[in-house]
Design an enzyme around this catalytic site. Structure first.
Site, mmCIF file in Angstrom:
data_model
loop_
_atom_site.group_PDB
_atom_site.id
_atom_site.type_symbol
_atom_site.label_atom_id
_atom_site.label_comp_id
_atom_site.label_asym_id
_atom_site.label_seq_id
_atom_site.Cartn_x
_atom_site.Cartn_y
_atom_site.Cartn_z
ATOM 1 N N SER A 37 0.843 -1.317 0.134
ATOM 2 C CA SER A 37 -0.091 0.083 0.047
ATOM 3 C C SER A 37 0.814 1.329 0.030
ATOM 4 O O SER A 37 2.079 1.542 0.440
ATOM 5 C CB SER A 37 -0.935 0.026 1.295
ATOM 6 O OG SER A 37 -1.425 1.266 1.269
ATOM 7 N N TYR A 78 -3.169 0.350 10.410
ATOM 8 C CA TYR A 78 -2.839 0.032 8.962
ATOM 9 C C TYR A 78 -1.426 0.668 8.270
ATOM 10 O O TYR A 78 -0.784 0.013 7.873
ATOM 11 C CB TYR A 78 -3.817 0.901 8.105
ATOM 12 C CG TYR A 78 -3.991 0.025 6.785
ATOM 13 C CD1 TYR A 78 -4.439 -1.163 6.399
ATOM 14 C CD2 TYR A 78 -3.354 0.864 5.545
ATOM 15 C CE1 TYR A 78 -4.623 -1.661 4.785
ATOM 16 C CE2 TYR A 78 -3.331 0.487 4.349
ATOM 17 C CZ TYR A 78 -4.189 -0.823 3.940
ATOM 18 O OH TYR A 78 -4.205 -1.333 2.750
#
Length: 260
Positions: free
Chosen positions: A142, A155
């Site tokens: 990501s 995250y």
């Protein structure tokens, strides 16, 4: 290009992971699917890969928040497919909240799935790759493995950790023809971000298109979602001999997000 190779792709019953599994199968690789979802839909996807590409496609339900289950997923693929030549750590979960309000159980779950499971699958797959003197590991890290956003402590921490672990694994295996790289997508239209789209849409009376524009305009200069097929094509390239010298790299695919 990948005929005779076998791959494990976590989080591959939909979205990015399924696109990656299909792209690898199209190049001749056998694949082990993994993930959650409707059983009939998963079976249709698995059978569709076999019928369309003429490879073996298996499915194993493994709760990747459990380290032993992550290890056993790789062991099962080695037993059933004969080897794990390609490992794509793609599974991920998300929760957003300011850190003072972040539920501890959500922190633990996100770290377990988005980071620790990758440790367990790589730990299980690398000995076989070293024995065969060839392997490809791709971690879906990501854009949040490179930069931060508010309300995403777990995250961002997990994805930054995954970028770091990618580099370590690359260095440790550089002489074994095993590459380990991370791809770092920006906004990609998958079920994982639907909740964030919905939240933005509420600002515009439930208009999803307006919510999407609002989401993309904040950080992604292209104003377009990255497509799962783009990420899948990058994975295929990283598995090719042309990419033999690319290792320990984190590749942004973010429509210009990290160029700002």
């Amino acid at each position: 290009m990948l005929k005779g190779k076998s791959a494990v792709v976590t989080g591959s019953t939909s979205g990015i992971g399924l696109a990656i599994a299909r792209a690898l199968a199209k190049e001749g690789a056998n694949v082990m699917l993994n993930g959650f979802g409707d059983a009939a839909e998963i079976e249709a996807a698995r059978k569709g890969i076999e019928d369309e590409f003429g490879v073996r496609a298996l499915y194993r339900h493994a709760d990747l928040s459990d380290g032993q289950a992550a290890h056993d997923l790789v062991a099962a693929a080695e037993a059933d497919l004969g080897a794990v030549d390609i490992l794509v750590n793609n599974a991920g979960i998300q929760h957003t909240a300011p850190i003072q309000d972040f539920p501890v159980e959500k922190w633990d779950a996100i770290i377990a799935v988005n980071l620790s499971s990758c440790f367990h699958t790589m730990r299980a797959a690398i000995p076989g790759m070293q024995t065969r003197n060839w392997g490809r590991i791709i971690n879906t890290a990501s854009v949040h493995g490179l930069v931060a956003s508010k309300d995403k402590a777990a995250y961002v921490a997990a994805k930054h950790g995954l970028v770091g672990m990618t580099k370590v694994v690359a260095l440790e295996n550089a002489q074994h023809h095993i590459t380990c790289n991370a791809i770092c997508p920006g906004w990609t239209r998958t079920p994982l971000i639907q909740a964030q789209i919905d939240a933005r849409a509420e600002k515009f009376g439930g208009d999803e298109d307006a919510g999407i524009r609002d989401l993309l305009s904040e950080k992604q200069p292209s104003q377009r979602f990255v497509m799962p097929e783009n990420l899948a094509a990058m994975c295929v390239f990283l598995c090719s001999e042309a990419a033999d010298g690319i290792t320990g790299v984190s590749l942004p695919m973010d429509g210009g997000w990290t160029a700002q």
